[in-house]
Design a protein around this motif. Structure first.
Motif, PDB file in Angstrom:
ATOM      1  N   THR A  63      -7.900  -0.942  -6.034  1.00 19.40           N
ATOM      2  CA  THR A  63      -9.213  -0.351  -5.812  1.00 19.40           C
ATOM      3  C   THR A  63      -9.215   1.103  -6.268  1.00 19.40           C
ATOM      4  OG1 THR A  63      -9.607  -1.772  -3.888  1.00 19.40           O
ATOM      5  CG2 THR A  63     -10.952   0.203  -4.069  1.00 19.40           C
ATOM      6  N   ASN A  64     -10.233   1.468  -7.041  1.00 16.15           N
ATOM      7  CA  ASN A  64     -10.381   2.831  -7.570  1.00 16.15           C
ATOM      8  C   ASN A  64      -9.241   3.154  -8.542  1.00 16.15           C
ATOM      9  OD1 ASN A  64     -12.584   3.111  -5.837  1.00 16.15           O
ATOM     10  ND2 ASN A  64     -11.377   4.141  -4.257  1.00 16.15           N
ATOM     11  N   GLU A  77       3.493  -4.840 -13.089  1.00 15.53           N
ATOM     12  CA  GLU A  77       2.488  -5.384 -12.176  1.00 15.53           C
ATOM     13  C   GLU A  77       2.264  -4.410 -11.027  1.00 15.53           C
ATOM     14  OE1 GLU A  77       1.096  -9.625 -10.257  1.00 15.53           O
ATOM     15  OE2 GLU A  77       2.997  -9.466 -11.333  1.00 15.53           O
ATOM     16  N   ILE A  78       1.063  -3.857 -10.973  1.00 13.20           N
ATOM     17  CA  ILE A  78       0.695  -2.907  -9.929  1.00 13.20           C
ATOM     18  C   ILE A  78      -0.207  -3.618  -8.949  1.00 13.20           C
ATOM     19  CG2 ILE A  78      -0.381  -0.687  -9.440  1.00 13.20           C
ATOM     20  CD1 ILE A  78       0.242   0.130 -12.331  1.00 13.20           C
ATOM     21  N   GLU A  79       0.182  -3.648  -7.665  1.00  8.69           N
ATOM     22  CA  GLU A  79      -0.564  -4.470  -6.719  1.00  8.69           C
ATOM     23  C   GLU A  79      -0.749  -3.770  -5.377  1.00  8.69           C
ATOM     24  OE1 GLU A  79       1.661  -8.070  -6.433  1.00  8.69           O
ATOM     25  OE2 GLU A  79       3.533  -7.061  -5.926  1.00  8.69           O
ATOM     26  N   ASN A  80      -1.902  -4.072  -4.767  1.00  3.55           N
ATOM     27  CA  ASN A  80      -2.243  -3.559  -3.435  1.00  3.55           C
ATOM     28  C   ASN A  80      -2.196  -2.032  -3.384  1.00  3.55           C
ATOM     29  OD1 ASN A  80      -2.557  -6.176  -2.111  1.00  3.55           O
ATOM     30  ND2 ASN A  80      -0.341  -6.375  -2.370  1.00  3.55           N
ATOM     31  N   VAL A  81      -2.879  -1.419  -4.321  1.00  2.04           N
ATOM     32  CA  VAL A  81      -2.876   0.038  -4.430  1.00  2.04           C
ATOM     33  C   VAL A  81      -4.314   0.547  -4.457  1.00  2.04           C
ATOM     34  CG1 VAL A  81      -2.297   1.978  -5.955  1.00  2.04           C
ATOM     35  CG2 VAL A  81      -0.650   0.131  -5.604  1.00  2.04           C
ATOM     36  N   GLU A  82      -4.547   1.666  -3.799  1.00  2.00           N
ATOM     37  CA  GLU A  82      -5.824   2.366  -3.889  1.00  2.00           C
ATOM     38  C   GLU A  82      -5.615   3.717  -4.548  1.00  2.00           C
ATOM     39  OE1 GLU A  82      -8.085   2.724  -0.343  1.00  2.00           O
ATOM     40  OE2 GLU A  82      -7.715   0.673   0.318  1.00  2.00           O
ATOM     41  N   PRO A 134       0.819  -1.212   0.000  1.00  3.56           N
ATOM     42  CA  PRO A 134       0.000   0.000   0.000  1.00  3.56           C
ATOM     43  C   PRO A 134       0.852   1.262   0.000  1.00  3.56           C
ATOM     44  CG  PRO A 134      -0.034  -1.034   2.160  1.00  3.56           C
ATOM     45  CD  PRO A 134       0.678  -1.979   1.269  1.00  3.56           C
ATOM     46  N   CYS A 135       0.294   2.302  -0.607  1.00  5.04           N
ATOM     47  CA  CYS A 135       0.975   3.585  -0.685  1.00  5.04           C
ATOM     48  C   CYS A 135       0.295   4.600   0.228  1.00  5.04           C
ATOM     49  CB  CYS A 135       0.967   4.107  -2.124  1.00  5.04           C
ATOM     50  SG  CYS A 135       1.931   3.103  -3.264  1.00  5.04           S
ATOM     51  N   LYS A 136       1.050   5.593   0.652  1.00  6.46           N
ATOM     52  CA  LYS A 136       0.502   6.684   1.448  1.00  6.46           C
ATOM     53  C   LYS A 136      -0.225   7.699   0.567  1.00  6.46           C
ATOM     54  CE  LYS A 136       4.292   6.315   4.805  1.00  6.46           C
ATOM     55  NZ  LYS A 136       5.448   7.030   5.397  1.00  6.46           N
ATOM     56  N   SER A 137       0.055   7.651  -0.721  1.00  5.97           N
ATOM     57  CA  SER A 137      -0.457   8.654  -1.661  1.00  5.97           C
ATOM     58  C   SER A 137      -1.423   8.045  -2.665  1.00  5.97           C
ATOM     59  CB  SER A 137       0.716   9.279  -2.414  1.00  5.97           C
ATOM     60  OG  SER A 137       1.404   8.279  -3.153  1.00  5.97           O
ATOM     61  N   SER A 138      -2.114   8.925  -3.377  1.00  5.50           N
ATOM     62  CA  SER A 138      -2.804   8.556  -4.615  1.00  5.50           C
ATOM     63  C   SER A 138      -1.832   8.842  -5.753  1.00  5.50           C
ATOM     64  CB  SER A 138      -4.061   9.396  -4.801  1.00  5.50           C
ATOM     65  OG  SER A 138      -4.957   9.187  -3.743  1.00  5.50           O
ATOM     66  N   ILE A 139      -1.723   7.918  -6.698  1.00  3.70           N
ATOM     67  CA  ILE A 139      -0.679   8.036  -7.711  1.00  3.70           C
ATOM     68  C   ILE A 139      -1.284   8.192  -9.100  1.00  3.70           C
ATOM     69  CG2 ILE A 139       1.241   6.846  -8.849  1.00  3.70           C
ATOM     70  CD1 ILE A 139       1.967   5.632  -6.193  1.00  3.70           C
ATOM     71  N   ILE A 140      -0.767   9.188  -9.806  1.00  3.48           N
ATOM     72  CA  ILE A 140      -1.059   9.381 -11.223  1.00  3.48           C
ATOM     73  C   ILE A 140       0.210   9.054 -12.006  1.00  3.48           C
ATOM     74  CG2 ILE A 140      -1.694  11.040 -13.013  1.00  3.48           C
ATOM     75  CD1 ILE A 140      -3.096  12.674 -10.796  1.00  3.48           C
ATOM     76  N   ILE A 141       0.078   8.204 -13.009  1.00  6.53           N
ATOM     77  CA  ILE A 141       1.193   7.943 -13.923  1.00  6.53           C
ATOM     78  C   ILE A 141       0.857   8.616 -15.240  1.00  6.53           C
ATOM     79  CG2 ILE A 141       2.547   6.203 -15.139  1.00  6.53           C
ATOM     80  CD1 ILE A 141       1.901   4.249 -12.892  1.00  6.53           C
ATOM     81  N   ARG A 142       1.631   9.632 -15.579  1.00  6.56           N
ATOM     82  CA  ARG A 142       1.431  10.352 -16.837  1.00  6.56           C
ATOM     83  C   ARG A 142       2.371   9.760 -17.880  1.00  6.56           C
ATOM     84  NH1 ARG A 142      -2.234  13.291 -19.790  1.00  6.56           N
ATOM     85  NH2 ARG A 142      -1.099  14.112 -21.592  1.00  6.56           N
ATOM     86  N   LEU A 143       1.776   9.085 -18.872  1.00  8.00           N
ATOM     87  CA  LEU A 143       2.547   8.388 -19.895  1.00  8.00           C
ATOM     88  C   LEU A 143       2.501   9.173 -21.199  1.00  8.00           C
ATOM     89  CD1 LEU A 143       4.099   5.783 -20.722  1.00  8.00           C
ATOM     90  CD2 LEU A 143       1.891   4.805 -21.355  1.00  8.00           C
ATOM     91  N   ASP A 144       3.539   9.949 -21.445  1.00 11.22           N
ATOM     92  CA  ASP A 144       3.661  10.667 -22.716  1.00 11.22           C
ATOM     93  C   ASP A 144       4.698  10.026 -23.624  1.00 11.22           C
ATOM     94  OD1 ASP A 144       1.712  12.666 -22.289  1.00 11.22           O
ATOM     95  OD2 ASP A 144       3.086  13.708 -20.945  1.00 11.22           O
ATOM     96  N   GLY A 145       5.600   9.236 -23.046  1.00 15.19           N
ATOM     97  CA  GLY A 145       6.567   8.489 -23.836  1.00 15.19           C
ATOM     98  C   GLY A 145       6.095   7.070 -24.071  1.00 15.19           C
ATOM     99  N   ASN A 146       7.000   6.233 -24.548  1.00 14.31           N
ATOM    100  CA  ASN A 146       6.692   4.840 -24.839  1.00 14.31           C
ATOM    101  C   ASN A 146       7.546   3.930 -23.964  1.00 14.31           C
ATOM    102  OD1 ASN A 146       5.017   5.700 -27.020  1.00 14.31           O
ATOM    103  ND2 ASN A 146       6.851   5.935 -28.283  1.00 14.31           N
ATOM    104  N   LEU A 147       6.904   2.972 -23.312  1.00 13.34           N
ATOM    105  CA  LEU A 147       7.619   1.955 -22.558  1.00 13.34           C
ATOM    106  C   LEU A 147       7.773   0.721 -23.433  1.00 13.34           C
ATOM    107  CD1 LEU A 147       5.898   2.220 -19.051  1.00 13.34           C
ATOM    108  CD2 LEU A 147       8.077   3.214 -19.784  1.00 13.34           C
ATOM    109  N   LEU A 148       8.981   0.190 -23.490  1.00 16.96           N
ATOM    110  CA  LEU A 148       9.281  -0.986 -24.312  1.00 16.96           C
ATOM    111  C   LEU A 148       9.684  -2.138 -23.404  1.00 16.96           C
ATOM    112  CD1 LEU A 148      11.520   0.710 -27.067  1.00 16.96           C
ATOM    113  CD2 LEU A 148       9.021   0.508 -27.016  1.00 16.96           C
ATOM    114  N   GLY A 149       9.016  -3.281 -23.543  1.00 19.28           N
ATOM    115  CA  GLY A 149       9.364  -4.460 -22.759  1.00 19.28           C
ATOM    116  C   GLY A 149      10.495  -5.223 -23.420  1.00 19.28           C
ATOM    117  N   THR A 150      11.567  -5.455 -22.697  1.00 15.82           N
ATOM    118  CA  THR A 150      12.707  -6.161 -23.270  1.00 15.82           C
ATOM    119  C   THR A 150      12.322  -7.564 -23.750  1.00 15.82           C
ATOM    120  OG1 THR A 150      14.934  -7.010 -22.820  1.00 15.82           O
ATOM    121  CG2 THR A 150      13.420  -6.982 -20.978  1.00 15.82           C
ATOM    122  N   GLY A 151      13.031  -8.036 -24.765  1.00 16.10           N
ATOM    123  CA  GLY A 151      12.808  -9.386 -25.266  1.00 16.10           C
ATOM    124  C   GLY A 151      13.531 -10.453 -24.470  1.00 16.10           C
TER     125      GLY A 151
END
Length: 409
Positions: free
Chosen positions: A169-170, A122-127, A94-111
């Motif tokens: 959640t949320n 994997e985002i887990e146990n976050v509200e 759990p986090c103490k904050s509410s989190i916004i992820i602003r994605l303006d670039g591109n994420l590349l998953g390695t092969g």
């Protein structure tokens, strides 16, 4: 895309507004009031990430998450324009904050599959989470699709899913693109109050197991205004899913909008209260499908489904209930089902099928489908040399407003 009524649009807007407030205001009050100053930058470029598509940006993203999670109030992680290569990342609460992820670039998953413990992001146990922007989460699946053997074996090695929400959640995800996943693009598990809005999901039509959005053991999930074209189900709804709303989605290529497969594993939970409205399916192998394994290991119920105002454009099998699902003959054929299908309504479904069989209700002898309704279904075979037909076995319900050849119950 099929017309969505003003009422539905207003409801979608209301849900979005509520989720925005949930992602910001309550957390800001409950988790420390005004935002605190994080321990370090939240812009991954400021943390040293290079958007060259080659340098490993994993440590910078993990650091930005920790900085945001440990702070209070509303915190925004920024992924600026550029191409950022990463391996597997567990973004845990759990986090103490509410989190916004602003994605303006591109994420590349390695092969390099050794760079993943299980999934990619994997985002887990976050509200109270928001992911938005105009960037892309690109799994670069073409680098590893040849290692996928799940079409031939129950016990295949599962490749990493691109984006996973576990026990969240949320949450809301808006505007981004998910592309070329190694396995599922977005997997929502054991989560509640989730909105997916105006997202694009894309992969080649022949890419293996690249489901667009998969939902399991989750409740109050809305998918709206989203365009999905993949190599498997555009949307798949697994066991334990309740209060699922799919509105204004365009699907194709892909395998359609599916419930299931159900009954594959022990102790699966029921699926109930599904509404699919105002969607368009183009060139998909299936349209609206409910499927359960013939040799099911559990006995979940599938009930209270409404499919309404859906357009089929050159879909191979537009309407399917299949209690004898057995892909690639990898299960044991018994003819008996443990999965009950009840109270399913197909209303105002129209368009074209590229096979004569517009409706297929393949229900089990020992456990017939109950309460199935076909109302104002107008689907025509667009080929030649045959007529539009419906094939219905062990389905109990009623038909109204259908051509004679489709009124099979």
């Amino acid at each position: 895309m099929a017309f969505i009524s003003n009422v539905v649009a207003m409801k979608a807007a209301a849900v979005a507004a509520l989720l925005v407030m949930a992602a910001v205001s309550p957390a800001a009050r409950a988790q420390g009031g005004a935002p605190s100053v994080p321990a370090g930058p939240l812009d991954i470029a400021q943390l040293g990430a290079k958007g060259d598509g080659k340098s490993d940006s994993t440590p910078m993203l993990l650091k930005a998450w920790k900085n945001a999670c440990d702070a209070t109030g509303v915190q925004k992680i920024v992924i600026p324009p550029g191409n950022y290569l990463t391996g597997g990342m567990e973004l845990s609460g759990p986090c103490k904050s509410s989190i916004i992820i602003r994605l303006d670039g591109n994420l590349l998953g390695t092969g390099d599959l050794n760079a993943y413990k299980k999934n990619w992001i994997e985002i887990e146990n976050v509200e109270n989470l928001s992911i938005n922007g105009h960037g892309t989460i690109d799994g670069q699946g073409a680098l590893v699709w040849n290692k996928n053997d799940c079409q031939h074996s129950y016990n295949c090695k599962i490749l990493p899913n691109s984006l996973v929400l576990d026990f969240v959640t949320n949450a809301q995800i808006r505007g981004i693109t998910l592309a070329n996943s190694k396995f599922f693009h977005l997997n929502i598990f054991a989560s509640k109050n989730v909105l997916i809005d105006k997202v694009t999901v894309t992969a080649p039509g022949n890419s293996p197991n690249t489901d667009g959005i998969h939902i399991g053991d989750s409740s109050n999930v809305t998918i709206s205004g989203t365009t999905i074209g993949v190599g498997d189900d555009c949307i798949s709804i697994g066991p334990g899913s309740k209060m699922i709303r799919i509105e204004g989605v365009k699907c194709g290529p892909g395998h359609g909008i599916s419930v299931g497969s159900l009954g594959r594993y022990k102790d699966e939970k029921d699926v109930e209260d599904l509404k699919v409205k105002g969607c368009t399916l183009v060139g998909t192998t299936n349209g609206l499908r409910i499927k359960s394994y013939e040799d099911s290991k559990s006995s979940p119920k599938a009930s209270k489904f409404l499919y309404e105002d859906v357009t089929m454009d050159n879909v191979s099998y537009p309407i399917i209930i299949d209690q004898k699902y057995c892909p690639n003959n990898i299960c044991v054929r018994s003819g008996a089902s443990k999965v009950a299908v009840t109270d399913v309504v197909f209303k105002n479904i129209h368009g074209t099928s590229n096979t004569p069989e517009a409706i297929t209700l393949n229900c089990a002898n020992n456990l017939p489908c109950q309460g199935v309704q076909l109302i104002n279904v107008d689907i025509k075979y667009n080929g030649s040399g045959n007529k539009t037909m419906a094939v219905c076995k062990n389905a109990i319900g009623k038909s109204s407003g259908l051509a004679k050849e489709l009124a099979c119950i």
